[in-house]
Design an enzyme around this catalytic site. Structure first.
Site, PDB file in Angstrom:
ATOM      1  N   ASP A  97       0.872  -1.173   0.000  1.00 49.03           N
ATOM      2  CA  ASP A  97       0.000   0.000   0.000  1.00 49.03           C
ATOM      3  C   ASP A  97       0.908   1.222   0.000  1.00 49.03           C
ATOM      4  O   ASP A  97       2.107   1.117   0.299  1.00 49.03           O
ATOM      5  CB  ASP A  97      -0.887  -0.007   1.259  1.00 49.03           C
ATOM      6  CG  ASP A  97      -1.764   1.239   1.353  1.00 49.03           C
ATOM      7  OD1 ASP A  97      -2.297   1.672   0.317  1.00 49.03           O
ATOM      8  OD2 ASP A  97      -1.894   1.807   2.457  1.00 49.03           O
ATOM      9  N   SER A  98       0.334   2.368  -0.301  1.00 56.35           N
ATOM     10  CA  SER A  98       1.105   3.607  -0.242  1.00 56.35           C
ATOM     11  C   SER A  98       1.595   3.870   1.184  1.00 56.35           C
ATOM     12  O   SER A  98       2.554   4.603   1.376  1.00 56.35           O
ATOM     13  CB  SER A  98       0.231   4.766  -0.706  1.00 56.35           C
ATOM     14  OG  SER A  98      -0.950   4.801   0.061  1.00 56.35           O
TER      15      SER A  98
ATOM     16  N   CYS B  28      -4.038  -1.039  -2.197  1.00 65.57           N
ATOM     17  CA  CYS B  28      -4.157   0.417  -2.231  1.00 65.57           C
ATOM     18  C   CYS B  28      -5.117   0.694  -3.369  1.00 65.57           C
ATOM     19  O   CYS B  28      -4.883   0.259  -4.498  1.00 65.57           O
ATOM     20  CB  CYS B  28      -2.791   1.039  -2.522  1.00 65.57           C
ATOM     21  SG  CYS B  28      -2.827   2.828  -2.805  1.00 65.57           S
TER      22      CYS B  28
ATOM     23  N   GLU C  10      -5.762   8.860   9.971  1.00 66.67           N
ATOM     24  CA  GLU C  10      -4.385   8.707  10.464  1.00 66.67           C
ATOM     25  C   GLU C  10      -4.199   9.375  11.822  1.00 66.67           C
ATOM     26  O   GLU C  10      -3.299   9.015  12.574  1.00 66.67           O
ATOM     27  CB  GLU C  10      -3.398   9.250   9.424  1.00 66.67           C
ATOM     28  CG  GLU C  10      -3.521   8.464   8.138  1.00 66.67           C
ATOM     29  CD  GLU C  10      -2.245   8.311   7.366  1.00 66.67           C
ATOM     30  OE1 GLU C  10      -1.314   9.095   7.596  1.00 66.67           O
ATOM     31  OE2 GLU C  10      -2.199   7.392   6.524  1.00 66.67           O
TER      32      GLU C  10
ATOM     33  N   CYS D 259     -11.129   3.107  -0.555  1.00 65.62           N
ATOM     34  CA  CYS D 259      -9.815   3.540  -0.064  1.00 65.62           C
ATOM     35  C   CYS D 259      -9.472   2.608   1.094  1.00 65.62           C
ATOM     36  O   CYS D 259     -10.350   2.283   1.914  1.00 65.62           O
ATOM     37  CB  CYS D 259      -9.883   4.982   0.427  1.00 65.62           C
ATOM     38  SG  CYS D 259      -8.378   5.532   1.253  1.00 65.62           S
TER      39      CYS D 259
ATOM     40  N   HIS E 297      -8.042   2.996   3.785  1.00 69.21           N
ATOM     41  CA  HIS E 297      -8.232   3.500   5.144  1.00 69.21           C
ATOM     42  C   HIS E 297      -9.687   3.411   5.618  1.00 69.21           C
ATOM     43  O   HIS E 297      -9.936   3.358   6.816  1.00 69.21           O
ATOM     44  CB  HIS E 297      -7.846   4.981   5.220  1.00 69.21           C
ATOM     45  CG  HIS E 297      -6.380   5.257   5.231  1.00 69.21           C
ATOM     46  ND1 HIS E 297      -5.517   4.848   4.260  1.00 69.21           N
ATOM     47  CD2 HIS E 297      -5.635   5.960   6.127  1.00 69.21           C
ATOM     48  CE1 HIS E 297      -4.301   5.276   4.542  1.00 69.21           C
ATOM     49  NE2 HIS E 297      -4.342   5.949   5.668  1.00 69.21           N
TER      50      HIS E 297
END
Ligand code: DGL
Length: 275
Positions: free
Chosen positions: A16-17, A79, A158, A190, A192
């Site tokens: 993932d990024s 991702c 985050e 996404c 996240h």
């Protein structure tokens, strides 16, 4: 490589990024406990979500190469931005199977919708690529797809602001136009966003099915491994190894706790910085 080496025991390479792809790792571990997973988070170059296709392709191919150096038997692009922009190039370049998150998410959304109105949320690059829209209408041309880029959500997640009035307010702003279109299914496009599932459900209410790309990607990986005879034997005990491309762990420990993962020492891998 020893003669009796069989790729079944090799790791699933996941990238993932950054750290968000650990949502896919959690889903993989849940479904495939015998598999060893080697995860690389490209924390030196995160976020990918506002970058061009060319750059995201270059980054993804470089990380794919690092995972192959770890003997990955399959590459999982955990991702959404890299899946939307770079999977076709990766599938051309790499000899091992490459599984992204867009196709499984699109299939699950088409199966879930009853009124053929699907919402998609993701980074700017994912939404601008039209990858979900394309994948969904390919599967069912009669479906209306309403998309919304949500660039503020990754930073909120985050910061661990999963249950916070500020997050709810921003979600309301992003989701209202989709709800006004009468969607009954929402793709969390996404990596996240599964961490924000509860907050998203608070805004959408029970009438909207949330489609989580992590779980659906894990199901696709399971099918791919068994069709290629690459699945680890059931008695094998899988492990998780994590490497990052920058030494700051940032969001790692928040995600580890939120996803109930056990991450030991984190390794470091070098990547090319700059354009
Ligand atoms: N991993 C990215 C995605 O799923 C989100 C973070 C980023 O912008 O790099 O789209």
């Amino acid at each position: 490589m020893p003669e009796n080496h069989h790729p079944r025991l090799d790791p699933i390479g996941v990238f993932d990024s950054g750290i968000g792809g650990l949502t896919v790792v959690a889903a993989l571990q849940d479904l495939l406990p015998s598999e060893t997973i080697f995860y690389i988070g490209d924390t030196a170059r995160v976020p990918y979500g506002g970058k061009s296709r060319r750059t995201v392709e270059r980054y993804s191919i470089e990380i794919g190469g690092l995972l192959l150096a770890e003997q990955a038997k399959i590459l999982v692009v955990a991702c959404n931005t890299a899946s939307a922009l770079a999977v076709p190039r990766m599938q051309d370049i790499f000899k091992v199977p490459v599984q992204g998150v867009v196709a499984p998410g699109a299939t699950a959304a088409v199966m879930a919708t009853k009124n053929k109105r699907i919402g998609v949320i993701g980074t700017r690059a994912t939404i601008a690529s039209g990858a979900y829209e394309h994948a969904i209408t390919n599967r069912d041309p009669e479906t209306l797809v309403c998309s919304e880029a949500c660039p503020l959500l990754v930073p909120l997640i985050e910061e661990g602001m999963f249950d916070d009035p500020v997050t709810d307010q921003i979600l309301k702003r992003y989701l209202t136009p989709l709800l006004d279109q009468g969607i009954d299914t929402l793709v969390l496009g996404c990596t996240h966003y599964p961490l924000l599932r509860r907050a998203i459900a608070r805004i959408t209410g029970p009438g909207v099915t949330l489609v989580d790309s992590a779980r659906n990607c894990a199901l696709a990986v399971r099918d791919l491994l068994s069709s290629r005879d690459l699945a680890a034997p059931p008695e094998h005990l899988g492990r998780l190894q994590v490497a990052l491309t920058d030494s700051t762990e940032g969001f790692l420990r928040t995600a580890e706790k939120a996803l109930d993962l056990q991450i030991g020492d984190v390794e470091l891998r070098a990547v090319q910085l700059g354009e």
